[in-house]
Design a protein around this motif. Structure first.
Motif, mmCIF file in Angstrom:
data_model
loop_
_atom_site.group_PDB
_atom_site.id
_atom_site.type_symbol
_atom_site.label_atom_id
_atom_site.label_comp_id
_atom_site.label_asym_id
_atom_site.label_seq_id
_atom_site.Cartn_x
_atom_site.Cartn_y
_atom_site.Cartn_z
ATOM 1 N N VAL A 23 0.867 -1.074 0.013
ATOM 2 C CA VAL A 23 0.089 0.024 0.085
ATOM 3 C C VAL A 23 0.910 1.348 0.077
ATOM 4 C CG1 VAL A 23 -1.645 1.419 1.406
ATOM 5 C CG2 VAL A 23 -1.960 -1.048 1.166
ATOM 6 N N LYS A 34 -1.625 6.681 1.636
ATOM 7 C CA LYS A 34 -2.052 5.156 2.044
ATOM 8 C C LYS A 34 -3.337 5.248 2.106
ATOM 9 C CE LYS A 34 1.040 5.487 5.271
ATOM 10 N NZ LYS A 34 1.651 4.842 6.435
ATOM 11 N N HIS A 38 -5.730 2.322 0.530
ATOM 12 C CA HIS A 38 -6.419 1.312 1.284
ATOM 13 C C HIS A 38 -8.001 1.392 1.132
ATOM 14 C CE1 HIS A 38 -7.722 -0.891 4.788
ATOM 15 N NE2 HIS A 38 -6.410 -1.611 4.696
ATOM 16 N N SER A 42 -9.844 -1.701 -0.599
ATOM 17 C CA SER A 42 -10.792 -2.702 0.451
ATOM 18 C C SER A 42 -12.202 -2.364 0.294
ATOM 19 C CB SER A 42 -10.082 -2.339 1.766
ATOM 20 O OG SER A 42 -10.263 -1.077 2.258
#
Length: 82
Positions: A23, A34, A38, A42
């Motif tokens: 990441v 980041k 993420h 996700s």
């Protein structure tokens, strides 16, 4: 979801899969945070492309399992170079 966000999410996922990238490395490569990487992988990718999500998630899970080893190597190298 806006088109440019969907394109970014897919681009990030493909980069992570192709390069087995973390990441942090992906965020640095694309000049974003980041947290954004993420969240894109996700949450957003799961809705856009579940198959690509599974592949990207597998790579990120491997990276998570190995991160303590990378941290130990970084510390070792730090003290070897002193």
């Amino acid at each position: 979801m806006k088109d440019y966000i969907s394109e970014r999410v897919i681009t990030l996922a493909e980069y992570i899969i192709d390069n087995k990238s973390t990441v942090r490395a992906t965020a640095k490569k694309f000049g974003i945070s980041k947290s954004t990487v993420h969240k894109d992988i996700s949450e957003r990718l799961k809705k856009i492309n579940p198959a690509l999500f599974a592949d990207a998630r597998h790579i990120l899970d491997e990276n998570k399992a190995e991160r303590h080893i990378r941290g130990g190597m970084a510390t070792r190298n730090k003290y070897l170079n002193i």
